[in-house]
Motif scaffolding. Sequence first.
Motif, short mmCIF file in Angstrom:
data_model
loop_
_atom_site.label_atom_id
_atom_site.label_comp_id
_atom_site.label_asym_id
_atom_site.label_seq_id
_atom_site.Cartn_x
_atom_site.Cartn_y
_atom_site.Cartn_z
N LEU A 134 40.91 47.84 43.94
CA LEU A 134 41.09 47.57 45.37
C LEU A 134 41.35 46.08 45.61
O LEU A 134 40.51 45.24 45.32
CB LEU A 134 39.86 48.01 46.14
N ASN A 193 37.23 50.99 42.10
CA ASN A 193 36.36 49.82 42.14
C ASN A 193 36.49 49.06 40.82
O ASN A 193 37.05 49.54 39.84
CB ASN A 193 34.91 50.26 42.35
N LYS A 234 32.21 43.98 47.35
CA LYS A 234 31.76 45.18 48.05
C LYS A 234 32.30 45.25 49.47
O LYS A 234 32.58 46.34 49.99
CB LYS A 234 30.23 45.24 48.06
N TRP A 294 35.52 47.30 50.60
CA TRP A 294 35.51 48.74 50.87
C TRP A 294 35.22 49.05 52.33
O TRP A 294 35.37 50.20 52.76
CB TRP A 294 34.49 49.44 49.97
N GLN A 295 34.81 48.05 53.09
CA GLN A 295 34.51 48.27 54.51
C GLN A 295 35.70 47.98 55.41
O GLN A 295 35.61 48.11 56.62
CB GLN A 295 33.33 47.36 54.93
N ILE A 325 41.13 57.62 46.85
CA ILE A 325 40.14 56.55 46.79
C ILE A 325 38.99 56.98 45.89
O ILE A 325 38.37 58.04 46.10
CB ILE A 325 39.61 56.21 48.20
N GLU A 326 38.72 56.18 44.87
CA GLU A 326 37.62 56.42 43.92
C GLU A 326 36.73 55.18 43.91
O GLU A 326 37.09 54.16 43.33
CB GLU A 326 38.18 56.69 42.52
N LYS A 327 35.57 55.27 44.54
CA LYS A 327 34.72 54.09 44.69
C LYS A 327 33.82 53.83 43.47
O LYS A 327 33.25 52.75 43.34
CB LYS A 327 33.84 54.22 45.94
N ARG A 328 33.69 54.81 42.58
CA ARG A 328 32.81 54.65 41.42
C ARG A 328 33.67 54.60 40.16
O ARG A 328 34.25 55.61 39.75
CB ARG A 328 31.79 55.78 41.37
#
Length: 235
Positions: free
Chosen positions: A83, A108, A114, A117-118, A148-151
């Motif tokens: 991202l 990520n 961090k 992502w907001q 979207i893959e946050k992990r």
Amino acid sequence: MNLLLLEEADFIAADRVVLRDRRLTHMQEVHRSEVGDSLRVGRINGLMGSAELLRLDAGEAELRVTLDQPPPAKLPLTLVLALPRPKMLRRVFQTVATMGVSKVILVNSYRVEKSFWQTPFLEPDAIREQLILGLEQARDTVLPEIIIEKRFKPFVEDRLPAVTDGTLGLVGHPGNFPPCPRALNEPVTLAIGPEGGWIPYEIDLLTKAGLQPVQLGERILRVETAVTALLARLF
């Protein structure tokens, strides 16, 4: 705007559309369109063609459309992208749409803050807005798929191998690695890291998932520059 993209809601009949938003403003102020003019148009996720301007008022325009041409083919590419910072993210969305990327997976990374992502730029409507701007530039109609893959670790270990299956897996990374290949004619899965680069742990996981590190030289590139340079080289 090199292509006037039409939404489903614009159609009042099979071959008629009415426009009242920024596209109308563009027709009036940029194209300086007049009744009888012909414009390039395309239906989002559909065919392209031409439209005749039938009526132009201060608040709306009516066009008769003929859609009979397929959009350009997408690149056989899945882009796995750490991202980027929010201001850059908008430009990256436009770039991938313009260059014909079919799928983008945002992931990520250790060096992704961090707070990124907001950002409201990850809202579906905001993503779509930037993709449409890219499609208009390229004269394309088909929206890239955005996932979207946050992990990072669960995605790379559990789902990325299936993504890379049957493709040439590459990860862009500065260092003593082979140069990025040129002018490929096969499906590719390409991973590009954040501006600070992937950390060694991430490169190790990506390699185990089937992606081989390649480099573009000694220079450290901005994310949007790396995306453009790698895609231009690969295809």
